[in-house]
Scaffold this active site. Structure first.
Site, PDB file in Angstrom:
ATOM      1  NE  ARG A 158      -2.280  -1.420   3.443  1.00 17.23           N
ATOM      2  CZ  ARG A 158      -2.693  -2.586   3.950  1.00 17.23           C
ATOM      3  NH1 ARG A 158      -3.791  -3.145   3.512  1.00 17.23           N
ATOM      4  NH2 ARG A 158      -2.017  -3.170   4.912  1.00 17.23           N
ATOM      5  NE  ARG A 241       8.140  -0.974  12.602  1.00 14.05           N
ATOM      6  CZ  ARG A 241       7.139  -0.122  12.385  1.00 14.05           C
ATOM      7  NH1 ARG A 241       7.348   0.991  11.701  1.00 14.05           N
ATOM      8  NH2 ARG A 241       5.942  -0.355  12.871  1.00 14.05           N
ATOM      9  CD  GLU A 270      12.683   4.113  15.413  1.00 15.93           C
ATOM     10  OE1 GLU A 270      11.672   4.426  16.067  1.00 15.93           O
ATOM     11  OE2 GLU A 270      12.657   3.804  14.227  1.00 15.93           O
ATOM     12  CG  HIS A 288       9.030   5.874  13.875  1.00 12.83           C
ATOM     13  ND1 HIS A 288       9.423   4.618  14.255  1.00 12.83           N
ATOM     14  CD2 HIS A 288       7.966   5.677  13.034  1.00 12.83           C
ATOM     15  CE1 HIS A 288       8.648   3.705  13.689  1.00 12.83           C
ATOM     16  NE2 HIS A 288       7.754   4.328  12.930  1.00 12.83           N
TER      17      HIS A 288
HETATM   18  C1  DGY Z   1       3.411   2.073  11.860  1.00 16.31           C
HETATM   19  O1  DGY Z   1       2.198   2.246  12.015  1.00 16.31           O
HETATM   20  O2  DGY Z   1       3.897   0.952  11.744  1.00 16.31           O
HETATM   21  C2  DGY Z   1       4.284   3.273  11.800  1.00 16.31           C
HETATM   22  O3  DGY Z   1       5.625   2.984  11.802  1.00 16.31           O
HETATM   23  C3  DGY Z   1       3.999   4.225  12.947  1.00 16.31           C
HETATM   24  O4  DGY Z   1       3.062   5.083  12.602  1.00 16.31           O
END
Ligand code: DGY
Length: 322
Positions: A158, A241, A270, A288
């Protein structure tokens, strides 16, 4: 009425929804991520029936065992690499996430990072604030154009498709992509080319944007060897990530100008940053926040709450991942 624990304050809309459905909701009062001990202790205080967790919570067997009556953990994120799915399955715990509602927001953000990096915007801002601007100059802070450049998308789900579509339609970029299989929907939407391997994308793209989930197979997908395959003037963007990119190798590649620049919203460890990353001028780093808009964080809250409500009502939530 059921007892729900929320591991950190999230936008009110979801909490209100849970309460309106008749549930008692305890929200962690800590202004920060609960430590493991704090989380285990909090779950032990009441016989919770459901937990709404965050991507910053490590949810494993011990956590499930601390809340044995909680048969749903609803993650407030689309990513769920923070959750041990095997441990959940063994204990019959349902796991849900929040897909879809953040697609456009994250795609917009990835594009923002692309532009910020390619056009040197944060660097130019620092330069100007520092009083270094002493007049227009032909070669001051030269960036690069989008039009006609090749965007390489790794992971055309998506969000990856959203970035590809915007890059094509708004900037007339050439789009190539890698995924485990071709994305027919994307190929109908825009003119783009499927590549059989990650390496092909890395070798051909001017800008590479990463949109894969964090799995064993995608950990350090971008490593020293792969950085070396990229074009010298290439830009790497990561909003997926952190561990998908070997951050130490990236720092070295940016220092040695193996690639031109990077735009990162996520990090391997992180909130810590790899040594030397923040000292580099050719990297744009943000905390993030790719999905952080009023609208989207509200929708994520609503969706996570609805998953809990459906489960507690005996229905199957819409966003079950396991
Ligand atoms: C997620 O939803 O996985 C994003 O990294 C945080 O909004």
């Amino acid at each position: 009425m059921a007892l729900v624990f929320v591991t950190r304050k999230i936008p009110d809309i979801g909490i209100n929804l849970l309460r309106a459905a008749g549930h008692e909701v305890d929200v962690s009062q800590k202004d920060g991520v609960l430590t493991r001990d704090e989380l285990l202790t909090a779950l032990d205080t009441k016989p919770y029936d459901a937990v709404l967790s965050l991507l910053t919570d490590t949810i494993d067997g011990d956590v499930f065992d601390a809340a044995p009556s909680a048969k749903i953990f609803a993650n407030y994120a689309v990513g769920y690499n923070n959750i041990d799915l095997d441990a959940a399955r063994e204990r019959g715990v349902t796991i849900t996430n929040t897909p879809g509602v953040l697609t456009d927001t994250v795609a917009e953000y990835a594009l923002s990072l692309i532009l910020a990096t390619a056009k040197c915007i944060p660097e130019a801002d620092r330069f100007t604030r520092a009083g270094k601007y002493d007049g227009w100059a032909p070669e001051l802070l030269l960036g690069s154009d989008m039009k006609g450049k090749t965007l390489g998308v790794l992971g055309a789900g998506r969000i990856g498709s959203g970035v590809a579509t915007r890059a094509k339609k708004a900037f007339d970029m050439d789009v190539i992509y890698y995924d485990i299989k071709p994305n027919e929907h994307l190929e109908k939407e825009i003119d783009c080319t499927f590549k059989e391997t990650v390496d092909e994308v890395l070798k051909e793209a001017d800008i590479v944007t990463v949109h894969v989930p964090l799995l064993e197979s995608t950990t350090h997908l971008i490593n020293e060897d792969r950085l070396a395959m990229m074009k010298e003037g290439a830009i790497l963007i990561n909003t997926s990530r952190g561990p998908v990119v070997d951050e130490k190798a990236l720092v070295k590649a940016l220092k040695d100008k193996v690639i031109r620049a990077a735009g990162l919203d996520v990090y391997e460890d992180e909130p810590a940053l790899a040594k030397g990353l923040a000292d580099l001028d050719n990297v744009v780093i943000t905390p993030h926040i790719a999905s952080a808009t009023e609208e989207t964080r509200g929708k994520m809250s609503e969706m996570a709450a609805q998953n809990v409500i459906d489960h507690l009502a005996g229905d199957t939530p819409q966003n079950v991942v396991s």
